[in-house]
Design a protein around this motif. Structure first.
Motif, mmCIF file in Angstrom:
data_model
loop_
_atom_site.group_PDB
_atom_site.id
_atom_site.type_symbol
_atom_site.label_atom_id
_atom_site.label_comp_id
_atom_site.label_asym_id
_atom_site.label_seq_id
_atom_site.Cartn_x
_atom_site.Cartn_y
_atom_site.Cartn_z
ATOM 1 N N SER A 98 0.831 -1.200 0.000
ATOM 2 C CA SER A 98 0.000 0.000 0.000
ATOM 3 C C SER A 98 0.864 1.248 0.000
ATOM 4 C CB SER A 98 -0.901 0.027 1.245
ATOM 5 O OG SER A 98 -1.796 -1.054 1.271
ATOM 6 N N ARG A 126 0.084 5.743 0.231
ATOM 7 C CA ARG A 126 -0.876 6.839 0.311
ATOM 8 C C ARG A 126 -0.230 8.076 -0.293
ATOM 9 N NH1 ARG A 126 -2.905 10.616 5.228
ATOM 10 N NH2 ARG A 126 -5.097 10.850 4.658
ATOM 11 N N ARG A 128 -9.645 -1.053 -4.707
ATOM 12 C CA ARG A 128 -8.249 -0.992 -4.241
ATOM 13 C C ARG A 128 -7.807 0.424 -3.903
ATOM 14 N NH1 ARG A 128 -4.165 -2.276 -7.525
ATOM 15 N NH2 ARG A 128 -5.216 -1.643 -9.452
ATOM 16 N N PHE A 129 -8.249 1.394 -4.671
ATOM 17 C CA PHE A 129 -7.854 2.788 -4.475
ATOM 18 C C PHE A 129 -9.042 3.583 -3.935
ATOM 19 C CE2 PHE A 129 -4.331 3.196 -7.960
ATOM 20 C CZ PHE A 129 -3.726 2.066 -7.468
ATOM 21 N N GLN A 159 -5.398 6.795 -1.491
ATOM 22 C CA GLN A 159 -4.993 5.600 -0.769
ATOM 23 C C GLN A 159 -4.992 4.436 -1.741
ATOM 24 O OE1 GLN A 159 -4.048 5.147 2.575
ATOM 25 N NE2 GLN A 159 -3.499 3.098 1.828
ATOM 26 N N MET A 160 -3.843 3.791 -1.877
ATOM 27 C CA MET A 160 -3.693 2.711 -2.846
ATOM 28 C C MET A 160 -3.335 1.435 -2.112
ATOM 29 S SD MET A 160 -1.617 4.703 -5.879
ATOM 30 C CE MET A 160 -0.116 4.847 -4.930
ATOM 31 N N ASN A 161 -4.211 0.461 -2.201
ATOM 32 C CA ASN A 161 -4.002 -0.837 -1.553
ATOM 33 C C ASN A 161 -3.906 -1.930 -2.616
ATOM 34 O OD1 ASN A 161 -4.315 0.422 1.003
ATOM 35 N ND2 ASN A 161 -6.538 0.179 0.872
ATOM 36 N N SER A 162 -3.397 -3.075 -2.197
ATOM 37 C CA SER A 162 -3.279 -4.230 -3.107
ATOM 38 C C SER A 162 -2.635 -3.824 -4.425
ATOM 39 C CB SER A 162 -4.666 -4.841 -3.358
ATOM 40 O OG SER A 162 -5.260 -5.247 -2.141
ATOM 41 N N LEU A 163 -1.550 -3.127 -4.334
ATOM 42 C CA LEU A 163 -0.891 -2.606 -5.529
ATOM 43 C C LEU A 163 -0.373 -3.727 -6.421
ATOM 44 C CD1 LEU A 163 0.831 0.448 -3.883
ATOM 45 C CD2 LEU A 163 -0.584 0.554 -5.945
#
Length: 121
Positions: free
Chosen positions: A17, A19, A66-67, A81-85
């Motif tokens: 992740s 941010r 995801r975002f 916020q960026m997850n599971s990139l």
């Protein structure tokens, strides 16, 4: 006149992740729609998502779930916020401000300098 400065980019492993933050100078920040775009190497800049003046958001299908985009008008800031990139998220990420929340860049009047996000596999 609005000046935008992005921060928070970096190198992260797939599944991680980050941010991103975009700090805006100038008055009337709350009156602007804010957006995030990205440009991968050798490709055109593409829409990632926007948040309008009322806080409504929209993201491109490839990052849905995801975002997430948020804003703090008291701090003149917008966040991504960026997850599971994924490796395909690797790009320079730009924030933009304009009078209309839109998915195309021509509707935005002000742009930041970009921040690099690199996702390793």
């Amino acid at each position: 006149q609005v000046q935008l400065v992005e921060s928070g980019g970096g190198l992260v492993q797939a599944g991680g992740s980050l941010r991103l933050s975009c700090a805006a100078s100038g008055r009337r920040f709350s009156s602007y729609a804010m957006a995030w775009f990205r440009q991968a190497p050798g490709k055109e800049r593409t829409f990632v998502g926007f948040i309008n003046r009322d806080g409504g958001t929209r993201t491109v299908d490839s990052v849905k779930g995801r975002f997430a985009i948020s804003r703090d008008n008291a701090k003149n800031a917008v966040y991504l916020q960026m997850n599971s990139l994924k490796p395909e998220d690797t790009a320079v990420y730009y924030c933009a401000a304009g009078g209309t929340a839109a998915t195309t860049g021509r509707w935005y009047d002000y742009w930041g300098q970009g921040t690099q996000v690199t996702v390793s596999s």
